[in-house]
Design an enzyme around this catalytic site. Structure first.
Site, mmCIF file in Angstrom:
data_model
loop_
_atom_site.group_PDB
_atom_site.id
_atom_site.type_symbol
_atom_site.label_atom_id
_atom_site.label_comp_id
_atom_site.label_asym_id
_atom_site.label_seq_id
_atom_site.Cartn_x
_atom_site.Cartn_y
_atom_site.Cartn_z
ATOM 1 N N PRO A 226 7.293 -19.532 9.353
ATOM 2 C CA PRO A 226 8.369 -19.085 10.247
ATOM 3 C C PRO A 226 7.911 -18.910 11.695
ATOM 4 C CG PRO A 226 8.032 -17.547 8.377
ATOM 5 C CD PRO A 226 6.835 -18.432 8.475
ATOM 6 N N ARG B 162 0.829 -1.224 0.000
ATOM 7 C CA ARG B 162 0.000 0.000 0.000
ATOM 8 C C ARG B 162 0.853 1.258 0.000
ATOM 9 N NH1 ARG B 162 -2.987 -1.517 5.371
ATOM 10 N NH2 ARG B 162 -0.813 -2.173 5.605
ATOM 11 N N ARG B 163 2.117 1.177 0.471
ATOM 12 C CA ARG B 163 2.933 2.394 0.610
ATOM 13 C C ARG B 163 3.709 2.651 -0.681
ATOM 14 N NH1 ARG B 163 5.267 0.760 6.449
ATOM 15 N NH2 ARG B 163 4.934 -1.299 5.544
ATOM 16 N N TYR C 42 -5.278 -14.259 15.013
ATOM 17 C CA TYR C 42 -4.083 -14.369 14.148
ATOM 18 C C TYR C 42 -3.802 -15.844 13.871
ATOM 19 C CZ TYR C 42 0.617 -14.027 12.255
ATOM 20 O OH TYR C 42 1.720 -14.150 11.432
#
Ligand code: NDP
Ligand code: 8X3
Length: 250
Positions: free
Chosen positions: A181, A32-33, A151
């Site tokens: 991970p 998004r950035r 999550y």
């Protein structure tokens, strides 16, 4: 090899882009950035003989995902590897006091966003008669821990989706790999704790977490197995972390 990496503006995605670029692979990077995407494109194209395409969109928005992929050039539609990396944890609260906005951000990004882009890209891969989808899951997709509820649920969903995508795409010569991970020091904990950097630092205090480069190397290795070999599933942990919660600190 043309590689599309979601969430390349930071952490694991950014390191992965750097490693593939260093080895001469063209890239499509998303996030998004926009400022970070442009800066990374300039850096990678200046230092390596490759072409980098940036796609700035919010993976939670189906129309943004579909438009971005539809607008790719014919050449850029021949994606060999999709790295489904964009994702986040938001908050760490008991189920009875969870923040609903946090829940929706995680479900919309980690599950629905991953589905939106996987649907679009797997159709391109079917046309190309080959491809490889690499999903970034987590140890939180293999175990649950206190207050990790939503999550963990989203990463268990990634685990289930990796297994079922592998079946659905089998007839189309598309490999599916899940990489899970343990603790990796990135912006992950800063995002999880809504920008509280002190709280984020405490997650890694007194221990050596994984570096984003460790995951990038694993993704690179997986993507470079010969055509007849697929790596289904990897759990990669810091040496000092045995399970999601069993860690040794100095
Ligand atoms: P970072 O916060 O450093 O990077 C997350 C990336 O995801 C950023 O590039 C961000 O880009 C992108 N992203 C987040 N939300 C969106 C959205 N709505 N639309 C588009 N892009 C989005 O974290 P990590 O590098 O650690 O995380 C990468 C993946 O690894 C995640 O899926 C995470 O769950 C997983 N993971 C991380 C672990 C860790 O300990 N760090 C351990 C196990 C798994 P932008 O903000 O520009 O949109
Ligand atoms: C990130 C690792 O242990 O914070 O997926 O859930 S953990």
């Amino acid at each position: 090899m043309l590689v599309l990496i979601t969430g390349a503006t930071s952490g694991i995605g950014k390191s992965t882009a750097e490693l593939f670029a260093k080895n001469g692979h063209d890239l499509i990077i998303t996030g998004r950035r926009e400022d970070r995407l442009k800066e990374l494109k300039t850096q990678l194209e200046t230092n390596n003989k490759i072409k980098v395409t940036t796609l700035c969109f919010d993976i939670r928005e189906l129309s943004e995902v579909e438009n971005a992929i539809a607008k790719l050039s014919a050449e850029n539609k021949k994606i060999d590897v999709l790295v489904n990396n964009a994702g986040l944890a938001a908050g760490l609260s008991a189920i009875q006091s969870g923040n609903i906005d946090h829940w929706e951000r995680m479900i919309d990004t980690n599950v629905k966003g991953l589905l939106y882009i996987s649907r679009a890209i797997s159709n391109l891969m079917i046309e190309n008669k080959k491809g490889h989808i690499i999903n970034i899951g987590s140890i939180a997709g293999k175990e649950v821990y206190a207050n990790g509820n939503v999550y963990c649920a989203t990463k268990h969903a990634v685990d289930a989706l990796s297994k079922s995508m592998r079946i659905d795409l089998l007839a189309h010569n598309i490999k599916v790999t899940a990489i899970n991970p343990g603790m990796v020091e990135t912006e992950f904990s800063i995002v999880r704790f809504d920008g509280d950097e002190d709280k984020a630092k405490k997650v890694y205090a007194g221990l050596q977490p994984l570096k984003p480069e460790d995951i990038a190397e694993t993704i690179y290795w997986v993507a470079h197995r010969p055509p007849h070999v697929n790596i289904n599933d990897i759990i990669i942990m810091p040496t000092v972390q045995a399970t999601a919660t069993n860690v040794i600190r100095n």
